[in-house]
Design an enzyme around this catalytic site. Structure first.
Site, PDB file in Angstrom:
ATOM      1  N   GLY A   7      -4.324   2.210  -5.515  1.00 34.26           N
ATOM      2  CA  GLY A   7      -3.268   2.625  -4.599  1.00 34.26           C
ATOM      3  C   GLY A   7      -3.556   3.991  -4.013  1.00 34.26           C
ATOM      4  N   ALA A   8      -4.817   4.232  -3.643  1.00 32.76           N
ATOM      5  CA  ALA A   8      -5.268   5.579  -3.274  1.00 32.76           C
ATOM      6  C   ALA A   8      -5.251   5.844  -1.779  1.00 32.76           C
ATOM      7  CB  ALA A   8      -6.685   5.801  -3.810  1.00 32.76           C
ATOM      8  N   THR A   9      -4.657   4.947  -0.984  1.00 35.42           N
ATOM      9  CA  THR A   9      -4.723   5.138   0.463  1.00 35.42           C
ATOM     10  C   THR A   9      -3.520   5.883   1.030  1.00 35.42           C
ATOM     11  OG1 THR A   9      -3.747   2.949   0.835  1.00 35.42           O
ATOM     12  CG2 THR A   9      -6.158   3.103   0.809  1.00 35.42           C
ATOM     13  N   GLY A  11       0.341   8.359  -0.330  1.00 35.86           N
ATOM     14  CA  GLY A  11       1.282   8.750  -1.359  1.00 35.86           C
ATOM     15  C   GLY A  11       0.666   9.405  -2.573  1.00 35.86           C
ATOM     16  N   ILE A  12       1.209   9.070  -3.743  1.00 39.67           N
ATOM     17  CA  ILE A  12       0.796   9.703  -4.991  1.00 39.67           C
ATOM     18  C   ILE A  12      -0.674   9.412  -5.294  1.00 39.67           C
ATOM     19  CG2 ILE A  12       1.168   9.715  -7.489  1.00 39.67           C
ATOM     20  CD1 ILE A  12       4.157   9.152  -6.867  1.00 39.67           C
ATOM     21  N   GLY A  13      -1.119   8.182  -5.044  1.00 36.29           N
ATOM     22  CA  GLY A  13      -2.503   7.844  -5.345  1.00 36.29           C
ATOM     23  C   GLY A  13      -3.485   8.680  -4.556  1.00 36.29           C
ATOM     24  N   TYR A 166      11.453  -4.436  -9.408  1.00 37.48           N
ATOM     25  CA  TYR A 166      10.465  -3.349  -9.503  1.00 37.48           C
ATOM     26  C   TYR A 166      10.669  -2.562 -10.794  1.00 37.48           C
ATOM     27  CZ  TYR A 166       8.871   1.463  -8.735  1.00 37.48           C
ATOM     28  OH  TYR A 166       8.325   2.715  -8.891  1.00 37.48           O
TER      29      TYR A 166
END
Length: 286
Positions: A7-9, A11-13, A166
Site C-alpha cells: 500500500g505504498a502508493t 497515504g501512510i504507506g 473494515y
C-alpha cells in the site's frame, strides 16, 4: 537494510517508504497500479534524492498475485523488514471468488504474504498496521461469519456496515499478529502491530466514498483537522528500524508505546480458529 511496504502508493504507506528511504533503507514499494507506483517513486525520489527504490505491482485482492509477489521478493536478497500497510473500505458486495474484497486485501493477503515469507527468512521484522485498539475493542470478529454473508450482523445504519466490516478486518490483523508471533517465537523473525492514529489523506475509503462522510458524522470527526500521513508513518517505521526493539515480538504499539488490546484479540483459541479458517481460504496448511 531492505524493506517492503505494501500500500505504498499513497497515504501512510508512501510516508513509511519515504521515512525508511531517508534512513538509508532500500525500499520496495508494493501497489496495484504501475502508474501509481511510478508516481509514488517520483515523489519519494524528489524528497529523498538518493533513495534506493524498487517497484512491485500486485493486486492484493488476487491471492495468486500475492503468491507471485512473495516468490519475487524471495528471489533476490530476502527483506529485513516488511510493513503490511495496505487496507481499504469497500462495499460488502464487492467480492473476488466469493470472498469480500475488504477481507482479502485487509486480512487474507497479509496472512498469506507474511506466512510465505516467514517460511523462507531467518531474520526479519514484520510490522502490521492496524487500527485503534480502544475503538476496536467493541468490534470483535464474528468467527461464524468471516465472509460477511450476514451483513445484518454488522448492525445499523446500513451505510455504516462497510466501515464496521473494515473494523472487523483490523481486529483480524491484531489477532494475526499475536498468532504469528506465537508460532515464530524463538526464531529471528519478530511480528508486531501498530496503530498509526486517525489520519487524514489516506484514501482508505476511495472505493466507498460515501462511507467517509457517514463515519465523520457518526464519530464527530473534523476531517480537515486530522494529522497527515507523515504522523501516521512514525510508529510503523520505528518498529521496522529501532535498535531497541531487537527481539521484541507479539506486541501492539500506539505512539511508540506498547498497549494491551481487547481480550477477544489475544485469546489463543479464537486466534487459532481464525488462523485455521484463513489457512483454508488461502490454500495453506494450518
Amino acid at each position: 537494510m531492505r524493506a517492503v511496504v505494501t500500500g505504498a502508493t499513497n497515504g501512510i504507506g508512501e510516508a513509511v517508504a519515504r521515512r525508511l528511504a531517508s534512513e538509508g533503507a532500500t525500499v520496495t514499494l508494493v501497489g496495484r497500479s504501475d502508474e501509481r507506483l511510478r508516481a509514488a517513486r517520483d515523489r519519494i525520489a524528489a524528497a529523498v534524492p538518493d533513495a534506493e527504490l524498487t517497484l512491485e505491482r500486485a493486486d492484493l485482492a488476487e491471492l495468486d498475485q500475492v503468491r507471485a509477489l512473495a516468490d519475487r521478493l524471495l528471489a533476490t536478497a530476502p527483506p529485513d523488514a516488511v510493513i503490511s500497510n495496505a487496507a481499504l473500505v469497500t462495499p460488502l458486495d464487492r467480492r473476488t471468488g466469493g470472498v469480500p474484497r475488504v477481507l482479502t486485501v485487509n486480512h487474507l493477503a497479509p496472512y498469506l504474504l507474511l506466512r510465505l515469507l516467514a517460511d523462507a527468512v531467518d531474520r526479519a521484522r514484520f510490522v502490521v498496521v492496524g487500527a485503534d485498539p480502544v475503538s476496536l475493542a467493541r468490534s470483535p470478529v464474528d468467527l461464524d461469519d468471516l465472509l460477511f454473508e450476514h451483513p445484518e450482523r454488522l448492525g445499523e445504519p446500513i451505510g455504516l456496515r462497510p466501515f464496521r466490516a473494515y473494523g472487523r478486518t483490523k481486529n483480524m490483523n491484531a489477532m494475526f499478529v499475536f498468532a504469528l508471533a506465537r508460532r515464530l517465537a524463538g526464531t529471528g523473525v519478530t511480528v508486531n502491530g501498530a496503530h498509526p492514529g486517525i489520519i487524514g489523506g489516506t484514501g482508505l475509503a476511495g472505493e466507498a466514498p460515501e462511507v467517509r462522510e457517514i463515519v465523520a458524522r457518526t464519530f464527530e470527526l473534523d476531517l480537515a483537522s486530522l494529522p497527515g500521513p507523515e504522523v501516521g508513518a512514525d510508529t510503523p517505521a520505528w518498529l521496522a528500524t529501532a535498535p531497541e526493539l531487537a527481539g521484541v515480538t507479539g506486541r501492539f504499539f500506539v505512539d511508540r508505546k506498547p498497549v494491551e488490546t481487547a481480550p477477544h484479540t489475544t485469546d489463543p483459541a479464537r486466534g487459532d480458529r481464525l488462523w485455521t479458517t484463513s489457512a483454508r481460504l488461502v490454500g495453506l496448511p494450518a
